[in-house]
Design an enzyme around this catalytic site. Structure first.
Site, PDB file in Angstrom:
ATOM      1  N   HIS A 204      62.804  53.101  27.788  1.00 16.90           N
ATOM      2  CA  HIS A 204      62.854  53.376  29.220  1.00 16.90           C
ATOM      3  C   HIS A 204      63.200  54.836  29.507  1.00 16.90           C
ATOM      4  O   HIS A 204      62.649  55.442  30.428  1.00 16.90           O
ATOM      5  CB  HIS A 204      63.862  52.439  29.886  1.00 16.90           C
ATOM      6  CG  HIS A 204      63.400  51.022  29.937  1.00 16.90           C
ATOM      7  ND1 HIS A 204      62.674  50.515  30.984  1.00 16.90           N
ATOM      8  CD2 HIS A 204      63.535  50.016  29.044  1.00 16.90           C
ATOM      9  CE1 HIS A 204      62.380  49.249  30.739  1.00 16.90           C
ATOM     10  NE2 HIS A 204      62.896  48.919  29.584  1.00 16.90           N
ATOM     11  N   ILE A 205      64.108  55.412  28.732  1.00 16.89           N
ATOM     12  CA  ILE A 205      64.456  56.820  28.941  1.00 16.89           C
ATOM     13  C   ILE A 205      63.336  57.717  28.440  1.00 16.89           C
ATOM     14  O   ILE A 205      62.865  58.613  29.145  1.00 16.89           O
ATOM     15  CB  ILE A 205      65.781  57.160  28.242  1.00 16.89           C
ATOM     16  CG1 ILE A 205      66.932  56.372  28.846  1.00 16.89           C
ATOM     17  CG2 ILE A 205      66.066  58.660  28.344  1.00 16.89           C
ATOM     18  CD1 ILE A 205      68.240  56.500  28.087  1.00 16.89           C
ATOM     19  N   ASP A 224      57.975  56.141  17.568  1.00 17.72           N
ATOM     20  CA  ASP A 224      58.736  54.915  17.760  1.00 17.72           C
ATOM     21  C   ASP A 224      58.385  53.964  16.628  1.00 17.72           C
ATOM     22  O   ASP A 224      57.332  54.109  15.978  1.00 17.72           O
ATOM     23  CB  ASP A 224      58.407  54.289  19.126  1.00 17.72           C
ATOM     24  CG  ASP A 224      59.528  53.376  19.610  1.00 17.72           C
ATOM     25  OD1 ASP A 224      60.208  53.745  20.580  1.00 17.72           O
ATOM     26  OD2 ASP A 224      59.737  52.306  19.007  1.00 17.72           O
ATOM     27  N   ASP A 307      75.430  65.552  23.732  1.00 19.35           N
ATOM     28  CA  ASP A 307      76.222  64.850  24.757  1.00 19.35           C
ATOM     29  C   ASP A 307      77.061  63.724  24.167  1.00 19.35           C
ATOM     30  O   ASP A 307      77.945  63.202  24.837  1.00 19.35           O
ATOM     31  CB  ASP A 307      75.278  64.283  25.830  1.00 19.35           C
ATOM     32  CG  ASP A 307      76.017  63.660  27.006  1.00 19.35           C
ATOM     33  OD1 ASP A 307      76.922  64.319  27.556  1.00 19.35           O
ATOM     34  OD2 ASP A 307      75.697  62.507  27.372  1.00 19.35           O
ATOM     35  N   GLU A 312      84.993  60.392  19.952  1.00 21.13           N
ATOM     36  CA  GLU A 312      85.143  60.989  21.272  1.00 21.13           C
ATOM     37  C   GLU A 312      86.545  60.728  21.809  1.00 21.13           C
ATOM     38  O   GLU A 312      87.143  59.685  21.500  1.00 21.13           O
ATOM     39  CB  GLU A 312      84.093  60.423  22.241  1.00 21.13           C
ATOM     40  CG  GLU A 312      82.662  60.736  21.814  1.00 21.13           C
ATOM     41  CD  GLU A 312      81.614  60.158  22.765  1.00 21.13           C
ATOM     42  OE1 GLU A 312      81.999  59.381  23.679  1.00 21.13           O
ATOM     43  OE2 GLU A 312      80.424  60.476  22.598  1.00 21.13           O
ATOM     44  N   HIS A 342      79.653  63.307  27.121  1.00 24.43           N
ATOM     45  CA  HIS A 342      79.032  61.985  27.264  1.00 24.43           C
ATOM     46  C   HIS A 342      78.760  61.662  28.742  1.00 24.43           C
ATOM     47  O   HIS A 342      79.168  60.617  29.261  1.00 24.43           O
ATOM     48  CB  HIS A 342      79.921  60.905  26.649  1.00 24.43           C
ATOM     49  CG  HIS A 342      79.163  59.684  26.222  1.00 24.43           C
ATOM     50  ND1 HIS A 342      79.509  58.922  25.138  1.00 24.43           N
ATOM     51  CD2 HIS A 342      78.055  59.072  26.744  1.00 24.43           C
ATOM     52  CE1 HIS A 342      78.670  57.917  25.004  1.00 24.43           C
ATOM     53  NE2 HIS A 342      77.775  57.976  25.964  1.00 24.43           N
ATOM     54  N   ILE A 343      78.021  62.552  29.394  1.00 22.99           N
ATOM     55  CA  ILE A 343      77.761  62.414  30.832  1.00 22.99           C
ATOM     56  C   ILE A 343      76.325  62.007  31.140  1.00 22.99           C
ATOM     57  O   ILE A 343      75.900  62.057  32.292  1.00 22.99           O
ATOM     58  CB  ILE A 343      78.086  63.727  31.583  1.00 22.99           C
ATOM     59  CG1 ILE A 343      77.221  64.885  31.046  1.00 22.99           C
ATOM     60  CG2 ILE A 343      79.565  64.052  31.479  1.00 22.99           C
ATOM     61  CD1 ILE A 343      77.305  66.147  31.885  1.00 22.99           C
ATOM     62  N   GLY A 344      75.571  61.583  30.118  1.00 22.93           N
ATOM     63  CA  GLY A 344      74.159  61.268  30.337  1.00 22.93           C
ATOM     64  C   GLY A 344      73.920  60.315  31.489  1.00 22.93           C
ATOM     65  O   GLY A 344      73.011  60.505  32.291  1.00 22.93           O
ATOM     66  N   GLY A 345      74.724  59.260  31.592  1.00 24.30           N
ATOM     67  CA  GLY A 345      74.558  58.288  32.669  1.00 24.30           C
ATOM     68  C   GLY A 345      75.565  58.454  33.785  1.00 24.30           C
ATOM     69  O   GLY A 345      75.710  57.556  34.628  1.00 24.30           O
TER      70      GLY A 345
END
Length: 464
Positions: A204-205, A224, A307, A312, A342-345
């Site tokens: 999806h990304i 893939d 990211d 972490e 870790h701000i991707g989402g």
């Protein structure tokens, strides 16, 4: 109800647009009234445990306040904390909760699950579920839900911003100017137009990203493990090596699995074009960071954006240093490397949609027993019991997937009218839902004891 002939006559006689509009509104009002009456008849009934024990939820890691409000609106008791809990903290507290909601930092281990005597369900308010021991949860009769799609756009847009930032080096220029240094230059700064983006993982990304990249005039390749229909002019390549050798930018969008840990290491980095860039917004252990440090220091790679990391910090403000990851200071010292926490989402839109999706999944399971979209569990659902069917109870029976279980359950249910029933299995776990009519309160305990007393039983709930 208005006679159809009378309505037709009124429409035919009407010469005024205002009168026609009023008639239309009147008809729509009647239809809405009839529809509303029908909905009231078919209103799903919220079910509750027979024991009527108040459900308690533990929500961690600053999950969307809208999700917290949605849980409280259901009548659940919610304890909400902004930080992650350590394993020891969870073991100390988890025994009093029926559900837990986490993001990526809280680890639900086998030890935690052993202490979770009341736990019914786990919600991961993120894409990944590798922070949960999924098999141990399933063996304890606990389904796990996540949100695999809701932050796809947020991550894709972050990657696009990183492509521009790396190719123009403006991350470095902005840092210099904040420190009072004017350093205007165009050497080794590039447009994205005409460059090749290699996407590893076309889910999806990755597929959304390919559309955005093509809008920038980029050529898109992807790799893939399965053959997929490309969007736009993107082209699938057979091997990772082929993608790495052709791409000016490589971005990773794969889950953390045994076969993806360190999938980008010294060998793969050497296969990338000299002067290319690597972006990882997937999982921290997908990239061998010491090998990446070497490739950046040798100038084989022109830059990177990272990211996610193998280890972490547990909370905002905690140190990201060599005690956490031994290579941290080296990576932080290299020019044209973008490091983000870790701000991707982490957008308002993504967190709102994740909150809605996961809170609804947990509520459906707690109230109705539905396991649709569970990642570690058979997906089973039944049509909701309505208010008009108030004499029915719902049995939710999680059991080992072994012969003879359904016969034992059906023998126990033989004296009653089974209104509907459905079961399915996944690996070693099976799940049965059944709605039973005309069960007296006096029979609840006897029936529950008989079903939960079988040798295959993992967890049995009666909802009424």
């Amino acid at each position: 109800m208005t006679n159809p002939i009378t309505i037709a006559s009124a429409v035919a006689a009407s010469a005024s647009p205002l009168q026609s509009s009023s008639l239309h509104d009147h008809i729509e009002s009647l239809r809405r009234r009839e529809s509303g009456a029908l909905e009231a008849i078919r209103q799903p009934k919220i079910l509750h445990p027979v024991e009527n024990e108040h459900l308690r939820l533990l929500i961690l890691e600053n999950i969307s306040q809208e999700a917290v409000r949605a849980f409280r609106a259901q009548g659940y008791h919610v304890d909400h904390y902004t930080k992650a809990f350590s394993e020891d903290e969870l073991i100390e507290k988890i025994g009093q909760y029926h559900a837990i909601g986490i993001r990526s930092k809280t680890k639900i281990t086998k030890r935690v699950l052993s202490a979770a005597s009341k736990l019914l369900v786990i919600g991961c308010f993120c894409i990944g579920t590798n922070q949960v021991d999924l098999q141990a949860a399933a063996r304890a009769g606990i389904p796990v839900f996540n949100s695999p799609f809701s932050n796809s756009r947020s991550v894709a847009e972050l990657v696009m911003s990183e492509l521009v930032a790396l190719s123009r080096q403006y991350f470095e220029r902005a840092f210099e100017l904040r420190n009072g240094v004017w350093n205007k230059q165009s050497k080794n700064c590039w447009e994205l137009r005409g460059k090749t983006l290699g996407i590893v993982g076309y889910g999806h990304i990755g597929s959304q990203l390919s559309v955005l990249a093509e809008a920038f005039g980029m050529r898109v390749l992807f790799h893939d493990v399965i053959n997929l229909m490309p969007l736009g002019s993107a082209r699938q390549v057979e091997s990772l090596e082929s993608l790495l050798s052709q791409s000016d930018f490589v971005t990773l969008h794969v889950p953390e699995l045994p076969e993806t840990i360190n999938m980008i290491s010294q060998k793969e980095l050497s296969q990338m074009k000299k002067g290319s860039y690597l972006i990882n917004n997937a999982r921290g252990r997908v990239v061998d960071i010491p090998a990446l440090v070497d490739a950046l220091k040798s100038k084989h790679l022109a830059g990177a954006a990272i990211d996610v990391f193998p280890a972490e910090p547990a909370a905002n403000g905690d140190a990201f240093d060599d005690q956490l990851n031994s290579w941290s200071s080296q990576l932080r010292s290299i020019p044209n490397v973008i490091l983000t926490p870790h701000i991707g989402g982490s957008t308002e839109e993504a967190q709102r949609m994740i909150g809605e999706e996961v809170s609804q999944a947990l509520t459906r399971y707690l109230n109705y027993g539905s396991t649709i979209s569970a990642v570690n569990f058979p997906e089973v659902d039944l049509r909701a019991i309505t208010n008009a069917e108030g004499n029915q109870i719902r049995i939710c029976h999680v059991h080992k997937n072994q012969p003879g279980v359904l016969r034992q359950v059906n023998d126990a249910l033989a004296p009653y009218n089974v209104a509907k029933q459905y079961s399915d299995s996944k690996g070693d776990i099976a799940y049965l839902m059944a709605d039973i009519a005309d069960v007296s309160p006096a029979d609840f305990s006897k029936l529950r004891d008989r079903i939960s007393g079988t040798d295959a039983n993992l967890l049995t709930r009666f909802l009424v």
